[in-house]
Write a protein that holds these residues in place. Structure first.
Motif, PDB file in Angstrom:
ATOM      1  N   LEU A   1      35.309  50.790  41.761  1.00  0.00           N
ATOM      2  CA  LEU A   1      34.683  49.497  42.026  1.00  0.00           C
ATOM      3  C   LEU A   1      34.017  48.931  40.771  1.00  0.00           C
ATOM      4  N   GLY A   2      33.283  49.771  40.065  1.00  0.00           N
ATOM      5  CA  GLY A   2      32.664  49.334  38.823  1.00  0.00           C
ATOM      6  C   GLY A   2      33.698  48.990  37.771  1.00  0.00           C
ATOM      7  N   ALA A   3      34.773  49.790  37.726  1.00  0.00           N
ATOM      8  CA  ALA A   3      35.830  49.540  36.745  1.00  0.00           C
ATOM      9  C   ALA A   3      36.518  48.209  37.004  1.00  0.00           C
ATOM     10  N   LEU A   4      36.807  47.924  38.269  1.00  0.00           N
ATOM     11  CA  LEU A   4      37.527  46.696  38.605  1.00  0.00           C
ATOM     12  C   LEU A   4      36.684  45.454  38.295  1.00  0.00           C
ATOM     13  N   VAL A   5      35.377  45.519  38.553  1.00  0.00           N
ATOM     14  CA  VAL A   5      34.496  44.397  38.202  1.00  0.00           C
ATOM     15  C   VAL A   5      34.544  44.136  36.704  1.00  0.00           C
ATOM     16  N   GLU A   6      34.622  45.199  35.912  1.00  0.00           N
ATOM     17  CA  GLU A   6      34.559  45.070  34.456  1.00  0.00           C
ATOM     18  C   GLU A   6      35.866  44.574  33.838  1.00  0.00           C
ATOM     19  N   VAL A   7      37.002  44.845  34.470  1.00  0.00           N
ATOM     20  CA  VAL A   7      38.268  44.493  33.823  1.00  0.00           C
ATOM     21  C   VAL A   7      38.766  43.102  34.192  1.00  0.00           C
ATOM     22  N   VAL A   8      38.233  42.500  35.256  1.00  0.00           N
ATOM     23  CA  VAL A   8      38.674  41.145  35.608  1.00  0.00           C
ATOM     24  C   VAL A   8      37.840  40.117  34.841  1.00  0.00           C
ATOM     25  N   PRO A   9      38.401  38.931  34.548  1.00  0.00           N
ATOM     26  CA  PRO A   9      37.672  37.905  33.790  1.00  0.00           C
ATOM     27  C   PRO A   9      36.412  37.444  34.521  1.00  0.00           C
ATOM     28  N   ALA A  10      35.324  37.278  33.796  1.00  0.00           N
ATOM     29  CA  ALA A  10      34.025  36.984  34.405  1.00  0.00           C
ATOM     30  C   ALA A  10      33.997  35.653  35.143  1.00  0.00           C
ATOM     31  N   HIS A  11      34.685  34.623  34.622  1.00  0.00           N
ATOM     32  CA  HIS A  11      34.569  33.286  35.213  1.00  0.00           C
ATOM     33  C   HIS A  11      35.327  33.174  36.538  1.00  0.00           C
ATOM     34  N   VAL A  12      36.249  34.109  36.793  1.00  0.00           N
ATOM     35  CA  VAL A  12      36.953  34.144  38.092  1.00  0.00           C
ATOM     36  C   VAL A  12      36.847  35.557  38.660  1.00  0.00           C
ATOM     37  N   ARG A  13      35.699  36.128  38.493  1.00  0.00           N
ATOM     38  CA  ARG A  13      35.493  37.534  38.827  1.00  0.00           C
ATOM     39  C   ARG A  13      35.739  37.819  40.306  1.00  0.00           C
ATOM     40  N   THR A  14      35.199  36.991  41.185  1.00  0.00           N
ATOM     41  CA  THR A  14      35.350  37.239  42.617  1.00  0.00           C
ATOM     42  C   THR A  14      36.804  37.095  43.054  1.00  0.00           C
ATOM     43  N   THR A  15      37.461  36.049  42.566  1.00  0.00           N
ATOM     44  CA  THR A  15      38.852  35.798  42.963  1.00  0.00           C
ATOM     45  C   THR A  15      39.774  36.919  42.504  1.00  0.00           C
ATOM     46  N   CYS A  16      39.707  37.289  41.230  1.00  0.00           N
ATOM     47  CA  CYS A  16      40.622  38.309  40.699  1.00  0.00           C
ATOM     48  C   CYS A  16      40.315  39.693  41.269  1.00  0.00           C
ATOM     49  N   PHE A  17      39.033  40.041  41.389  1.00  0.00           N
ATOM     50  CA  PHE A  17      38.668  41.315  42.006  1.00  0.00           C
ATOM     51  C   PHE A  17      39.187  41.351  43.437  1.00  0.00           C
ATOM     52  N   SER A  18      38.884  40.312  44.200  1.00  0.00           N
ATOM     53  CA  SER A  18      39.265  40.283  45.610  1.00  0.00           C
ATOM     54  C   SER A  18      40.772  40.309  45.790  1.00  0.00           C
ATOM     55  N   LEU A  19      41.494  39.577  44.921  1.00  0.00           N
ATOM     56  CA  LEU A  19      42.947  39.543  45.037  1.00  0.00           C
ATOM     57  C   LEU A  19      43.547  40.911  44.740  1.00  0.00           C
ATOM     58  N   ALA A  20      43.058  41.575  43.693  1.00  0.00           N
ATOM     59  CA  ALA A  20      43.559  42.911  43.356  1.00  0.00           C
ATOM     60  C   ALA A  20      43.290  43.894  44.490  1.00  0.00           C
ATOM     61  N   PHE A  21      42.077  43.866  45.020  1.00  0.00           N
ATOM     62  CA  PHE A  21      41.718  44.796  46.091  1.00  0.00           C
ATOM     63  C   PHE A  21      42.449  44.437  47.382  1.00  0.00           C
ATOM     64  N   ALA A  22      42.597  43.141  47.649  1.00  0.00           N
ATOM     65  CA  ALA A  22      43.282  42.706  48.865  1.00  0.00           C
ATOM     66  C   ALA A  22      44.746  43.122  48.857  1.00  0.00           C
ATOM     67  N   LEU A  23      45.398  43.024  47.710  1.00  0.00           N
ATOM     68  CA  LEU A  23      46.785  43.461  47.608  1.00  0.00           C
ATOM     69  C   LEU A  23      46.896  44.964  47.824  1.00  0.00           C
ATOM     70  N   ALA A  24      45.941  45.711  47.264  1.00  0.00           N
ATOM     71  CA  ALA A  24      45.945  47.164  47.458  1.00  0.00           C
ATOM     72  C   ALA A  24      45.741  47.530  48.919  1.00  0.00           C
ATOM     73  N   ALA A  25      44.816  46.823  49.570  1.00  0.00           N
ATOM     74  CA  ALA A  25      44.536  47.112  50.977  1.00  0.00           C
ATOM     75  C   ALA A  25      45.651  46.620  51.888  1.00  0.00           C
ATOM     76  N   GLY A  26      46.147  45.405  51.614  1.00  0.00           N
ATOM     77  CA  GLY A  26      47.147  44.813  52.490  1.00  0.00           C
ATOM     78  C   GLY A  26      48.510  45.459  52.392  1.00  0.00           C
ATOM     79  N   LEU A  27      48.944  45.778  51.165  1.00  0.00           N
ATOM     80  CA  LEU A  27      50.275  46.344  50.979  1.00  0.00           C
ATOM     81  C   LEU A  27      50.302  47.864  51.112  1.00  0.00           C
TER      82      LEU A  27
END
Length: 436
Positions: A355-381
């Motif tokens: 969780l900490g790693a994923l927050v750090e590697v996504v761009p700060a200005h779209v942090r919620t969108t990119c984090f959520s999309l990455a996690f959502a794809l992992a959870a959904g697929l």
């Protein structure tokens, strides 16, 4: 050990309160998700009648998974909203959508009462839940990361996952009590709805907690908040980071759904253990998960994210099948507990770090969108597909240990992602992030 000063105590209490308010919505989401998995057999009979038990279970788990496919949609739509409007307001909206989905499922009449409308309504409820869940976890993780004290981001973000374990614990307790005070036939007929009704009753309390959230300093400090179109464009431009983030999160989601949502069904229908035994194992797993998550987060704050991620992923890859093969050879309560505790350790330490790693590697200005999309794809697929995949693998291979193959694939993806993200001593965010 140094004691906190009088001035520090109010700050500590304030941060603990912020963590509790932010993670309260996670409780509702995972409480309902776990109940759906534990009572899958009863839900299958109530809403998805079929020729045999396996077919009915596949129908129920299929709807469970279809709801998760809405996660990426929610991640993009609601994630852009949170990145544009703010963390606090966005988390209140996600809670409202999740609450509607929970109420719909809890009060939906069965197939015998309203026919084909019953599975359709349940599916709509799951789609709403999936839409909300697509950004709930990401929004909370980002919020916790942005209020974290220096050097403790992993520890703070780990409480997003730890909070979910409280929901699993409470749901397991309720399930155990029901199994002790009600005949199995009564629970299967209508008793399974009681925990869902209890979940509905706590919704107002969670709303009160969420409304008292304060906006994060990081968001307030941003000179410009991107528009929805700018968020979408940036998310597309950073697709490589999102895909690698998804691969890194897959081991978290698959292991979590295996040790929580699927474990009760696995214990009862595959291992033929009693309902109380399966519930007690799940309850103890929730406690262990709660402990290991912050341990993993704090450890990664000290020694780095990469070594923790790689170590746990490698252990999972080489031990998953031997452990399940040993369990199914002669199933007992003790052996099931031992195997589940091993997976709980893997999940908790890896998740607390990831969780900490994923927050750090996504761009700060779209942090919620990119984090959520990455996690959502992992959870959904992958993650929420685990109960379905496990049931399918056992049914088509005849090998009761075959769900291990699913977990091993997740571990392999985690290894590849960690090596790609942390290449040459720098993160992919440093090398490849595309600016707004």
């Amino acid at each position: 050990m140094a004691q906190a000063s009088g001035a520090e105590i109010p700050q500590i209490k304030s941060r603990i309160g912020a963590i509790l308010r932010a993670t309260s919505g996670n409780f509702l989401e995972q409480f309902d998700f776990f109940l759906f998995g534990f009572y899958a057999s009863a839900i299958a009979k109530a809403f998805f009648p079929a020729q045999n038990e396996t077919a009915a279970l596949l129908n129920a788990f299929g709807v469970f998974w279809l709801g998760a496919l809405m996660r990426p949609v929610g991640a993009i739509v609601l994630g852009s909203y949170i990145d544009r409007i703010g963390r606090r307001r966005g988390l209140i909206v996600t809670l409202g959508i999740m609450a509607i989905g929970t109420v719909v499922i809890a009060f939906c009449p069965g197939y015998e009462t309203i026919g084909i409308a019953a599975p359709v309504i349940v599916l709509l409820g799951r789609l709403l839940q999936g839409f909300s869940a697509g950004v709930e976890l990401g929004g909370v993780s980002v919020y916790l990361a942005e209020i974290a004290t220096p050097g403790n981001r992993g520890f703070y973000t780990s409480f997003q996952s730890s909070s979910q374990q409280v929901a699993i614990f409470v749901a397991a307790i309720l399930g155990y009590v029901l199994s002790e005070v009600m005949p199995a036939e009564t629970v299967a007929a209508w008793g399974w709805r009681i925990p869902f009704f209890i979940g509905c009753l706590i919704i107002p309390f969670i709303f009160v907690l969420r409304r008292t959230l304060e906006e994060t300093p990081d968001f307030l400090a941003m000179k410009k908040h991107p528009s929805a179109s700018e968020v979408f464009a940036s998310a597309v431009a950073n697709w490589r980071i999102v895909i690698l983030g998804m691969m890194m999160a897959v081991l978290t989601t698959t292991t979590f759904y295996f040790v929580t949502v699927y474990t009760p069904t696995f214990g009862k229908t595959v291992l033929k253990l009693s309902t109380p035994d399966a519930l007690i194992v799940t309850l103890l797993v929730a406690v262990a998960n709660f402990i290991w998550n912050p341990v993993g987060g704090a450890l990664s704050d000290r020694i780095g994210r990469k070594p923790v991620l790689l170590t746990i992923a490698c252990l999972s890859l080489v031990t998953a099948y031997p452990a399940l093969h040993w369990l199914i050879a002669a199933p007992t309560f003790g052996k099931m507990l031992a195997v589940e505790m091993m997976f709980s350790f893997y999940f908790g330490v890896y998740s607390g770090t990831m969780l900490g790693a994923l927050v750090e590697v996504v761009p700060a200005h779209v942090r919620t969108t990119c984090f959520s999309l990455a996690f959502a794809l992992a959870a959904g697929l992958f993650g929420t597909f685990t109960p379905f995949a496990s049931t399918w693998l056992i049914g088509h291979t005849g090998d009761k240990a075959s769900p291990a193959y699913w977990l091993m694939c997740a571990a392999a993806l985690g290894i590849i992602a960690a090596l790609a993200i942390y290449r040459d001593g720098e993160t992919i965010a440093t090398r490849d992030a595309v600016p707004a």
